[in-house]
Write a protein that holds these residues in place. Structure first.
Motif, PDB file in Angstrom:
ATOM      1  N   TRP A  36     108.916 -24.978  24.586  1.00 19.89           N
ATOM      2  CA  TRP A  36     109.139 -24.406  23.250  1.00 19.89           C
ATOM      3  C   TRP A  36     110.433 -23.600  23.216  1.00 19.89           C
ATOM      4  O   TRP A  36     111.186 -23.646  22.247  1.00 19.89           O
ATOM      5  N   ARG A  37     110.734 -22.901  24.295  1.00 15.19           N
ATOM      6  CA  ARG A  37     111.966 -22.120  24.351  1.00 15.19           C
ATOM      7  C   ARG A  37     113.190 -23.025  24.319  1.00 15.19           C
ATOM      8  O   ARG A  37     114.201 -22.699  23.701  1.00 15.19           O
ATOM      9  N   VAL A  38     113.113 -24.179  24.962  1.00 19.37           N
ATOM     10  CA  VAL A  38     114.211 -25.146  24.923  1.00 19.37           C
ATOM     11  C   VAL A  38     114.408 -25.652  23.497  1.00 19.37           C
ATOM     12  O   VAL A  38     115.539 -25.717  23.001  1.00 19.37           O
ATOM     13  N   VAL A  39     113.312 -25.972  22.816  1.00 18.13           N
ATOM     14  CA  VAL A  39     113.398 -26.429  21.419  1.00 18.13           C
ATOM     15  C   VAL A  39     114.026 -25.336  20.556  1.00 18.13           C
ATOM     16  O   VAL A  39     114.930 -25.601  19.754  1.00 18.13           O
ATOM     17  N   GLY A  40     113.572 -24.099  20.726  1.00 18.70           N
ATOM     18  CA  GLY A  40     114.119 -22.980  19.948  1.00 18.70           C
ATOM     19  C   GLY A  40     115.590 -22.746  20.224  1.00 18.70           C
ATOM     20  O   GLY A  40     116.369 -22.454  19.317  1.00 18.70           O
ATOM     21  N   THR A  41     115.994 -22.882  21.477  1.00 15.06           N
ATOM     22  CA  THR A  41     117.392 -22.673  21.837  1.00 15.06           C
ATOM     23  C   THR A  41     118.282 -23.778  21.276  1.00 15.06           C
ATOM     24  O   THR A  41     119.395 -23.507  20.807  1.00 15.06           O
ATOM     25  N   SER A  48     124.023 -22.281  15.000  1.00 14.58           N
ATOM     26  CA  SER A  48     125.217 -21.506  15.332  1.00 14.58           C
ATOM     27  C   SER A  48     126.479 -22.351  15.219  1.00 14.58           C
ATOM     28  O   SER A  48     127.515 -21.887  14.733  1.00 14.58           O
ATOM     29  N   TYR A  49     126.387 -23.597  15.665  1.00 16.18           N
ATOM     30  CA  TYR A  49     127.543 -24.493  15.580  1.00 16.18           C
ATOM     31  C   TYR A  49     127.883 -24.803  14.118  1.00 16.18           C
ATOM     32  O   TYR A  49     129.056 -24.801  13.729  1.00 16.18           O
ATOM     33  N   LEU A  50     126.849 -25.060  13.304  1.00 14.71           N
ATOM     34  CA  LEU A  50     127.097 -25.345  11.883  1.00 14.71           C
ATOM     35  C   LEU A  50     127.733 -24.151  11.173  1.00 14.71           C
ATOM     36  O   LEU A  50     128.573 -24.317  10.291  1.00 14.71           O
ATOM     37  N   ALA A  62     123.406 -19.248  21.746  1.00 16.30           N
ATOM     38  CA  ALA A  62     122.174 -19.900  22.198  1.00 16.30           C
ATOM     39  C   ALA A  62     121.742 -19.381  23.570  1.00 16.30           C
ATOM     40  O   ALA A  62     120.553 -19.197  23.827  1.00 16.30           O
ATOM     41  N   SER A  63     122.705 -19.127  24.451  1.00 18.72           N
ATOM     42  CA  SER A  63     122.382 -18.607  25.782  1.00 18.72           C
ATOM     43  C   SER A  63     121.780 -17.209  25.703  1.00 18.72           C
ATOM     44  O   SER A  63     120.782 -16.915  26.363  1.00 18.72           O
ATOM     45  N   ILE A  64     122.393 -16.361  24.913  1.00 18.37           N
ATOM     46  CA  ILE A  64     121.873 -15.003  24.727  1.00 18.37           C
ATOM     47  C   ILE A  64     120.494 -15.063  24.086  1.00 18.37           C
ATOM     48  O   ILE A  64     119.571 -14.348  24.490  1.00 18.37           O
ATOM     49  N   ASP A  65     120.333 -15.934  23.105  1.00 19.33           N
ATOM     50  CA  ASP A  65     119.053 -16.119  22.428  1.00 19.33           C
ATOM     51  C   ASP A  65     117.967 -16.533  23.423  1.00 19.33           C
ATOM     52  O   ASP A  65     116.863 -15.997  23.400  1.00 19.33           O
ATOM     53  N   MET A  70     113.007 -14.837  25.819  1.00 15.50           N
ATOM     54  CA  MET A  70     112.081 -14.892  26.950  1.00 15.50           C
ATOM     55  C   MET A  70     111.594 -13.478  27.290  1.00 15.50           C
ATOM     56  O   MET A  70     110.402 -13.269  27.525  1.00 15.50           O
ATOM     57  N   ILE A  71     112.493 -12.516  27.275  1.00 14.03           N
ATOM     58  CA  ILE A  71     112.120 -11.134  27.573  1.00 14.03           C
ATOM     59  C   ILE A  71     111.192 -10.588  26.488  1.00 14.03           C
ATOM     60  O   ILE A  71     110.154  -9.978  26.787  1.00 14.03           O
TER      61      ILE A  71
END
Length: 88
Positions: A36-41, A48-50, A62-65, A70-71
């Motif tokens: 689910w975290r991969v889908v969300g990222t 973000s790109y759009l 996306a990396s920070i997200d 997760m935390i």
């Protein structure tokens, strides 16, 4: 709960999960959380790109997200573990 079992190497038996068909193994829960975290990222990356038009900025967001969510999820789960509502 799940983290305790993994960290402390507590053994779970099939009967722990078999008595309640709504329960699932800790490994399954971890796999679901990660997928689910991969889908969300990926969703965050695309949005973000759009909005920015820059893949490097979108990837940074996306990396920070990924890390912050997760935390936050960990502490959210720990807080819910203190709530007795809905537990058997």
């Amino acid at each position: 709960m799940i983290a305790d079992q993994l960290i402390l190497n507590k053994k779970t038996t099939k009967s722990d999960f078999g008595t309640d068909k709504k329960s699932e193994s800790p490994v399954r829960s971890i796999a679901k959380a990660l997928s689910w975290r991969v889908v969300g990222t990926l969703d965050t990356l695309v949005i973000s790109y759009l909005l920015t038009g820059e893949i490097t900025i979108a990837a940074s967001i996306a990396s920070i997200d990924f890390i912050t969510k997760m935390i936050l999820y960990f502490f959210h789960e720990r807080a819910w573990n203190l709530v007795n509502w809905g537990k058997k």
